[in-house]
Scaffold this active site. Structure first.
Site, PDB file in Angstrom:
ATOM      1  N   ALA A   1      64.454  45.410  -2.291  1.00  0.00           N
ATOM      2  CA  ALA A   1      65.010  45.529  -3.641  1.00  0.00           C
ATOM      3  C   ALA A   1      64.017  46.193  -4.586  1.00  0.00           C
ATOM      4  CB  ALA A   1      65.412  44.152  -4.167  1.00  0.00           C
TER       5      ALA A   1
ATOM      6  N   LYS B   1      75.613  53.766  12.448  1.00  0.00           N
ATOM      7  CA  LYS B   1      76.507  52.611  12.502  1.00  0.00           C
ATOM      8  C   LYS B   1      77.907  53.054  12.088  1.00  0.00           C
ATOM      9  CE  LYS B   1      77.518  48.235  10.177  1.00  0.00           C
ATOM     10  NZ  LYS B   1      77.102  47.257   9.151  1.00  0.00           N
TER      11      LYS B   1
END
Length: 490
Positions: free
Chosen positions: A17, A80
């Protein structure tokens, strides 16, 4: 003319973050008049097990000017195409929640309505057969999308698996090269001004870091937003009872599958995330239904390769802070809230918070209108994702363990109950505001877990059924053929 601009942005905490915020702020906010400072301590660990993402991460990286090949090389990343869910509807069942769309809409009608009308007819197959991402995933193949809209390969959508620790280090190098300053040190105190705004953080060694805007990336502790500003935590564990996780890496296996796998166990579920250099594994579970030791035994017994490190235990509580912006403090990541990693949304919520903060970037007045709009948008986003995750638990036929019987029968948020009821009737799904998950995502999970509508949109009956069926069969064959021409993943 604008009021006094913010000149000092201070980010408290590193990890994914903190360095996502620093990399973005140093690229877009540092105009030569504004400083970007990140304060973190090497002595404080980060959670760092989130390794799967969803497609918007590609846009975030692109806006930062990141080359995809360099990014994949530096982070051990892989492609993915979606998530495979095993044992969720019933034991032995599996389905894929793929990225991208199902088929092509015809005359403005959502594709899944056409499929609902024709399901069971010869050659129509399953809804997954019309997702290019799902068909490629089943074949363990991957290729980036092509520009030609006539090609099934134009329908590919993808995200990444990567090592979150390597990603944070990668972003740190970029942020520091762009002028962000890192200060090493443990924070021992927080100072506030007469308005209650944070004015500085105090570090060991009699040091202070002053700022105008503080971005709280301090993890579950929520040092600034929770502890200092006193913003309460809204507990969602009555809907999402999993509160523990055990993570362990294993050796890389082949083939390198281009999707995440989530396998349901007796009191939770297990993730499997393939990287270039290893496979990430973990067991998310409810401590009310299984002990930590038993949960670890379940995880270790279900690995498909030798472990390369000792298991690591984590505790958490699902929910969010009632506000994510208070005064001059904005929380990102775990400091603002946590939703379990079932749909790989943790990193997205960080980038979404960054995007919304930049779109509503304040001046030194810190007006209510900007702060309130940020809180409204982020609150709606968290709630919508919460509902989508709850759907996986409540939409089950399993009653074989106390855990699954509990989540199958629990009371639901009104927003989710309404969405399920609407879908059960005629397969209708509507999105609200900037809700993250698209109509195909809701359709994939609801159908995948056995919520079958009793009907379909009656407007579909205005179309020629034989012609539509022929188009669907052609689509299905086109997706299958296109997948076989793609290279094997990894």
């Amino acid at each position: 003319m604008n009021a006094t601009p913010i000149s000092r942005v201070v980010i408290v905490g590193g990890g994914t973050a903190g360095w996502m915020a620093a990399a973005a702020a140093s690229r877009f906010l540092d105009d030569g008049q504004r400083t970007i400072t990140l304060v973190e301590s090497d002595a404080i660990g980060t959670v760092g097990v989130g390794e799967a993402t969803i497609p918007p991460i590609r846009g975030f990286n692109a806006r930062l000017g990141i080359d995809e090949a360099e990014f994949l090389r530096e982070t051990g990343g892989t492609a993915k195409l979606g998530i495979e869910f095993v044992n969720w509807g019933n034991r032995g069942e599996r389905y894929i929640h793929p990225f991208g769309t199902h088929g092509r809409d015809i005359q403005g009608l959502n594709f899944h309505q056409l499929w609902l009308r024709l399901q069971g007819e010869p050659g129509i197959g399953e809804i997954e057969d019309y997702s290019m991402s799902a068909v490629a995933a089943r074949a363990a193949r991957f290729a980036p999308p092509v520009a030609d809209p006539r090609s099934p390969l134009s329908r590919i959508e993808y995200a990444y698996h990567f090592d979150a620790g390597l990603y944070a280090a990668f972003l740190r190098r970029r942020a520091e090269a762009q002028g962000a300053r890192r200060i090493e040190g443990r924070i021992i105190g927080v100072e506030q001004d007469e308005r209650g705004h944070v004015s500085a953080v105090r570090l060991e060694g009699d040091r202070r870091v002053e700022g105008d805007l503080f971005i709280d990336c301090s993890g579950f502790r929520s040092l600034l937003l929770g502890e200092t500003m006193g913003v309460a935590f809204e507990d969602w564990s009555h809907w999402l009872p999993c509160d523990r996780a055990i993570a362990v890496p294993t050796e890389r296996t082949r083939p390198l599958l281009p999707y995440t796998r989530a396998t349901a166990h007796d009191a939770g579920w297990q993730w499997r995330i393939p990287l270039q250099h290893r496979t990430g594994n973990g067991h998310v579970y409810s401590s009310a239904f299984v002990s930590d030791d038993d949960a670890e035994r379940v995880l270790m017994a279900n690995l498909d390769a030798p472990a390369t490190a000792d298991p690591r235990r984590l505790s958490f509580k699902a929910g969010r802070r009632e506000r994510m912006w208070s005064g001059n403090v904005v929380a990102l990541g775990l400091a603002g809230g946590f939703l379990e990693p079932l749909e790989s949304t943790s990193i997205h919520l960080i980038q979404d918070g960054i995007s919304k903060l930049f779109a509503l970037f304040p001046d030194m007045r810190f007006t209510d209108i900007e702060r309130n709009e940020f809180n409204r948008l982020m609150g709606n986003q968290y709630a919508a994702i919460r509902d989508f995750i709850i759907l996986h638990y409540c939409a089950t036929q399993r009653d074989d363990t106390p855990f699954w019987d509990h989540v199958r029968t629990m009371a639901l948020p009104d927003t989710l109950a309404h969405k399920i009821a609407l879908f059960r009737e005629k397969g209708r799904v509507f999105r609200y505001d900037d809700e993250l998950f698209s109509i195909p995502s809701w359709v994939a999970v609801m159908l995948g877990q056995g919520i079958v509508p009793t009907g379909y949109d009656p407007v579909v009956d205005a179309l020629d059924a034989d012609r539509v069926a022929a188009e669907l069969r052609q689509m299905r064959a086109g997706y299958a053929a296109a997948a076989q021409k793609m290279p094997l993943a990894g």
